[in-house]
Design a protein around this motif. Structure first.
Motif, short mmCIF file in Angstrom:
data_model
loop_
_atom_site.label_atom_id
_atom_site.label_comp_id
_atom_site.label_asym_id
_atom_site.label_seq_id
_atom_site.Cartn_x
_atom_site.Cartn_y
_atom_site.Cartn_z
N ALA A 271 0.83 -1.21 0.00
CA ALA A 271 0.00 0.00 0.00
C ALA A 271 0.86 1.26 0.00
O ALA A 271 0.55 2.25 -0.69
CB ALA A 271 -0.92 -0.01 1.23
N ALA A 272 1.98 1.22 0.78
CA ALA A 272 2.88 2.38 0.85
C ALA A 272 3.51 2.66 -0.51
O ALA A 272 3.69 3.81 -0.90
CB ALA A 272 3.95 2.13 1.91
N ILE A 273 3.86 1.60 -1.23
CA ILE A 273 4.46 1.77 -2.56
C ILE A 273 3.47 2.46 -3.51
O ILE A 273 3.82 3.42 -4.22
CB ILE A 273 4.91 0.41 -3.12
N TYR A 274 2.22 1.97 -3.52
CA TYR A 274 1.22 2.60 -4.38
C TYR A 274 0.94 4.04 -3.95
O TYR A 274 0.85 4.95 -4.80
CB TYR A 274 -0.09 1.78 -4.34
N PHE A 275 0.83 4.26 -2.64
CA PHE A 275 0.49 5.59 -2.14
C PHE A 275 1.61 6.58 -2.41
O PHE A 275 1.37 7.67 -2.99
CB PHE A 275 0.21 5.51 -0.63
N ILE A 276 2.84 6.24 -2.03
CA ILE A 276 3.96 7.15 -2.24
C ILE A 276 4.25 7.33 -3.71
O ILE A 276 4.54 8.45 -4.18
CB ILE A 276 5.21 6.61 -1.49
N GLY A 277 4.14 6.25 -4.46
CA GLY A 277 4.39 6.36 -5.91
C GLY A 277 3.38 7.28 -6.57
O GLY A 277 3.75 8.12 -7.41
N ALA A 278 2.09 7.14 -6.22
CA ALA A 278 1.05 7.95 -6.85
C ALA A 278 1.04 9.39 -6.34
O ALA A 278 0.85 10.34 -7.12
CB ALA A 278 -0.31 7.30 -6.60
N MET A 279 1.28 9.61 -5.02
CA MET A 279 1.15 10.94 -4.42
C MET A 279 2.41 11.79 -4.55
O MET A 279 2.33 13.01 -4.68
CB MET A 279 0.78 10.80 -2.94
N PHE A 280 3.58 11.13 -4.52
CA PHE A 280 4.82 11.93 -4.45
C PHE A 280 5.78 11.72 -5.63
O PHE A 280 6.58 12.61 -5.91
CB PHE A 280 5.57 11.59 -3.14
N LEU A 281 5.69 10.58 -6.32
CA LEU A 281 6.66 10.32 -7.38
C LEU A 281 6.08 10.47 -8.79
O LEU A 281 6.83 10.70 -9.74
CB LEU A 281 7.24 8.90 -7.21
N TYR A 282 4.76 10.32 -8.90
CA TYR A 282 4.12 10.51 -10.21
C TYR A 282 4.08 12.00 -10.54
O TYR A 282 3.83 12.81 -9.64
CB TYR A 282 2.72 9.91 -10.17
N PRO A 283 4.35 12.46 -11.73
CA PRO A 283 4.52 11.69 -12.99
C PRO A 283 5.96 11.36 -13.32
O PRO A 283 6.24 10.83 -14.38
CB PRO A 283 3.92 12.63 -14.01
N ASN A 284 6.94 11.76 -12.42
CA ASN A 284 8.33 11.41 -12.71
C ASN A 284 8.51 9.89 -12.83
O ASN A 284 9.41 9.41 -13.51
CB ASN A 284 9.25 11.94 -11.61
N VAL A 285 7.66 9.17 -12.12
CA VAL A 285 7.66 7.71 -12.22
C VAL A 285 6.36 7.32 -12.92
O VAL A 285 5.28 7.75 -12.51
CB VAL A 285 7.73 7.06 -10.82
N SER A 286 6.47 6.49 -13.96
CA SER A 286 5.29 6.15 -14.76
C SER A 286 4.35 5.21 -14.02
O SER A 286 4.73 4.56 -13.03
CB SER A 286 5.73 5.50 -16.07
N ILE A 287 3.10 5.14 -14.51
CA ILE A 287 2.10 4.22 -13.94
C ILE A 287 2.59 2.78 -14.06
O ILE A 287 2.42 1.96 -13.14
CB ILE A 287 0.76 4.38 -14.67
N GLY A 288 3.23 2.46 -15.19
CA GLY A 288 3.73 1.10 -15.40
C GLY A 288 4.75 0.70 -14.34
O GLY A 288 4.75 -0.43 -13.85
N VAL A 289 5.62 1.67 -13.98
CA VAL A 289 6.64 1.40 -12.97
C VAL A 289 5.99 1.17 -11.61
O VAL A 289 6.34 0.25 -10.86
CB VAL A 289 7.66 2.56 -12.89
N ILE A 290 4.99 2.03 -11.26
CA ILE A 290 4.31 1.89 -9.96
C ILE A 290 3.57 0.56 -9.88
O ILE A 290 3.63 -0.14 -8.87
CB ILE A 290 3.33 3.07 -9.75
N VAL A 291 2.86 0.19 -10.97
CA VAL A 291 2.15 -1.09 -10.99
C VAL A 291 3.14 -2.25 -10.89
O VAL A 291 2.92 -3.23 -10.16
CB VAL A 291 1.30 -1.22 -12.27
N ALA A 292 4.27 -2.17 -11.63
CA ALA A 292 5.28 -3.22 -11.59
C ALA A 292 5.86 -3.35 -10.18
O ALA A 292 6.04 -4.47 -9.67
CB ALA A 292 6.39 -2.92 -12.59
N MET A 293 6.12 -2.19 -9.53
CA MET A 293 6.69 -2.22 -8.17
C MET A 293 5.69 -2.84 -7.19
O MET A 293 6.06 -3.56 -6.27
CB MET A 293 7.08 -0.82 -7.73
N GLY A 294 4.42 -2.55 -7.35
CA GLY A 294 3.40 -3.16 -6.50
C GLY A 294 3.35 -4.66 -6.70
O GLY A 294 3.21 -5.43 -5.75
#
Length: 589
Positions: A271-294
């Protein structure tokens, strides 16, 4: 294993990695197969993780470009990779199961081989159920520890490392969240491990106690029913079972902490990976990367959960391993000296100033001396508990004496190899055992080269052939548990025959015909005279009428030989033997 009873806990063992290292010696001859298992698993893990990497590529590149032809190819490749992973997993699990069962066999064989040579004293002072559980339940669990659990541990660590590498290459910052979770879980395990080991040792003790009482109860079931003791025994069993249950419940409280912590941490980190990725790292980090990391995170916590379960199993199984090695390290007290030799016996037996005690230095024999010449027939008589059976056990060197010397053919008994000694001495003990096999195999028990024809000829000489042939399958009749399908007298006749069948130099009969009727007893003695005339024979008998023709009779009292002579001489002496003999005459009259 210390001396104790079924309601006494065994002394707890100390934890040492040396025990586990010693256990690993069992995998040496299977290391090639285990290496194949490791390689196949690695390929399976890489193929599974490759599917996740392909998912990232599909989300970030193929779907936005609407390249459906490439998407179809990716689906086919993913299906092929899944198929490969399934086949490889099935193959390595099959190999692992085979290795595991082979090691179960190896451990049991080694343990059984060792306990066969432990002295009578070891079995006299320990509940047999506590020995049995080590050979069965413990061996099975330990083999899993040093094969399946060991391989699984390496595989899980490898899987974690591979997943971490994929995660680091995908996104370093989100990977650090998973690493923090591992550190927290490691602290939780370190805190609870010692407590869980303490309770596991208690569980083993209570289970061992329960098993010891169960074995004892089954062996004495006829006595239990004869004395209407079922309810009382049930209460004892319930009490032992209750102790086992209570300790298990206490262990479960701490045992659940591990997998609960992993479950909570895995969901929290994902959950932390999805939350931090979506709230603080997107759009520098792509959706594909966040989904892959999850997805990686979900895959990452599975081997961690398996690893923590394995570590719990390690705590459980290492206690079993310690008990097994404790038994294997039990000293073989009765063994050949370095200078022991094989000899061909003539049959001379001599005790010189022999003193012996079983436990706690309570003397059973006190400074006794006597001599039996080759081919001489002697009898040993005395009151119950005077040490008659002990003498026969010392001649077979089932125990070592406290002081004095025992000579066989003028050689110290310790200078003769056990194999040479025991194959030339046959002992019919008070409590004989018939095995759950055919009558023929029971009669040939302990003899290697005698033919069926010779056995049958001997049975014919002893006039028991017709009786054996009247049974359902003759000599091939299978005996049930300790010959329960025969009468006590019939069992004793078979044991009597088995004793003389391998043509020993020294024959020892300890109450050999106590359960046989007088008529059959006299018949056997008359028919046996010719067979044993060139042998040294030592007889223990309460029925004194059977020993009146012996060359010499020893009367034991107060741990000493108090009278020695022929039947006529002892009767003229009018001492202990005379009184015992006359009391039997009066009883029969």
């Amino acid at each position: 294993m210390e001396v104790n009873r079924y309601n006494q806990d065994e002394k707890n063992t100390s934890f040492s990695f040396l025990n586990y290292k010693r256990g690993l010696t069992y995998i040496k001859k299977y290391k090639v197969k285990l290496f194949i298992v490791f390689i196949l698993n690695c390929i399976s893990v890489v193929t599974t993780l490759s599917i996740t990497k392909m998912l990232q590529y599909v989300i970030d590149d193929i779907i936005p470009s609407s390249n459906y032809e490439k998407l179809f190819i990716m689906i086919l490749v993913a299906f092929l990779l899944v198929l490969i992973s399934i086949v490889l997993t099935r193959v390595y699990l099959k190999i692992l199961a085979q290795v595991n069962q082979n090691i179960v066999e190896d451990i049991r064989n080694d343990l059984f081989s060792h306990i066969q040579y432990l002295s009578f004293n070891y079995y006299d002072t320990r509940p047999h159920g506590k020995i049995l559980v080590r050979l069965t339940e413990y061996a099975q669990d330990v083999s899993t520890l040093i094969t399946d659990k060991l391989v699984t541990t390496f595989l899980n660590i490898f899987n974690m490392l591979i997943i971490l590498i994929f995660m680091f290459f995908t996104n370093v910052k989100l990977t650090l969240i998973a690493i923090v979770g591992i550190i927290v879980l490691s602290l939780i395990f370190a805190i609870t491990a010692k407590i869980k080991r303490k309770y596991k040792l208690l569980i083993n003790n209570k289970n061992s106690n329960l098993n010891a009482y169960l074995v004892e109860s089954l062996r004495g079931i006829q006595t239990t029913q004869s004395f209407n003791r079922e309810k009382k025994n049930q209460q004892i069993f319930n009490s032992l079972s209750e102790e086992w249950k209570n300790v298990n419940c206490r262990y479960i409280k701490f045992g659940n902490i591990g997998w609960c912590s992993v479950q909570i941490m895995s969901h929290f980190v994902t959950a932390a990976i999805y939350f931090i990725g979506a709230m603080f790292l997107y759009p520098n980090v792509s959706i594909g990367v966040i989904v892959a990391m999850g997805s990686y995170s979900s895959n990452f916590w599975q081997p961690i959960e398996d690893l923590f379960k394995t570590l719990d199993d390690f705590i459980n199984s290492i206690t079993y391993l310690e008990r097994i090695f404790e038994t294997m390290d039990e000293e073989i007290e009765i063994k050949d000296t370095k200078s022991a030799i094989d000899i061909s016996l003539e049959g001379l037996v001599e005790f010189k100033n022999v003193t012996f005690s079983y436990i706690n230095n309570i003397k059973v024999l006190d400074n006794i001396s006597f001599k039996v010449e080759p081919q001489e027939k002697i009898a040993i008589v005395g009151e119950t508990g005077s040490g008659k059976t002990t003498i026969t056990n010392l001649i077979g060197r089932f125990y070592d004496i406290d002081s004095g010397n025992i000579y066989i053919d003028e050689k110290d008994i310790k200078s003769i190899t056990l194999n040479s000694l025991r194959k030339q001495i046959s002992i019919m003990q008070q409590e004989n055992y018939l095995f759950s096999t055919s009558i023929m195999k029971n009669l040939k028990y302990g003899t290697k080269y005698i033919s069926n024809e010779k056995v049958i000829k001997l049975c014919q000489k002893l006039n028991i052939h017709n009786w054996i042939m009247s049974l359902e399958n003759g000599y091939d009749t299978i005996l049930s548990n300790n010959g329960k399908n025969l009468s006590d007298g019939e069992k004793q006749v078979l044991c009597y025959t088995r004793t003389i069948i391998n043509n020993p130099k020294i024959l020892i009969f300890d109450e050999a015909t106590s359960k046989i009727d007088v008529k059959t007893e006299k018949m056997l003695q008359n028919l046996t005279k010719e067979l044993i005339k060139d042998k040294t024979v030592i007889t223990i008998a309460h029925r004194l009428s059977t020993i009146v023709n012996c060359n010499k009779i020893l009367f034991i009292k107060n741990k000493k030989i108090v009278e020695c002579g022929t039947h006529k001489q002892l009767m003229e002496l009018k001492g202990n033997y005379y009184n015992l003999y006359m009391s039997q005459v009066e009883t029969f009259s």
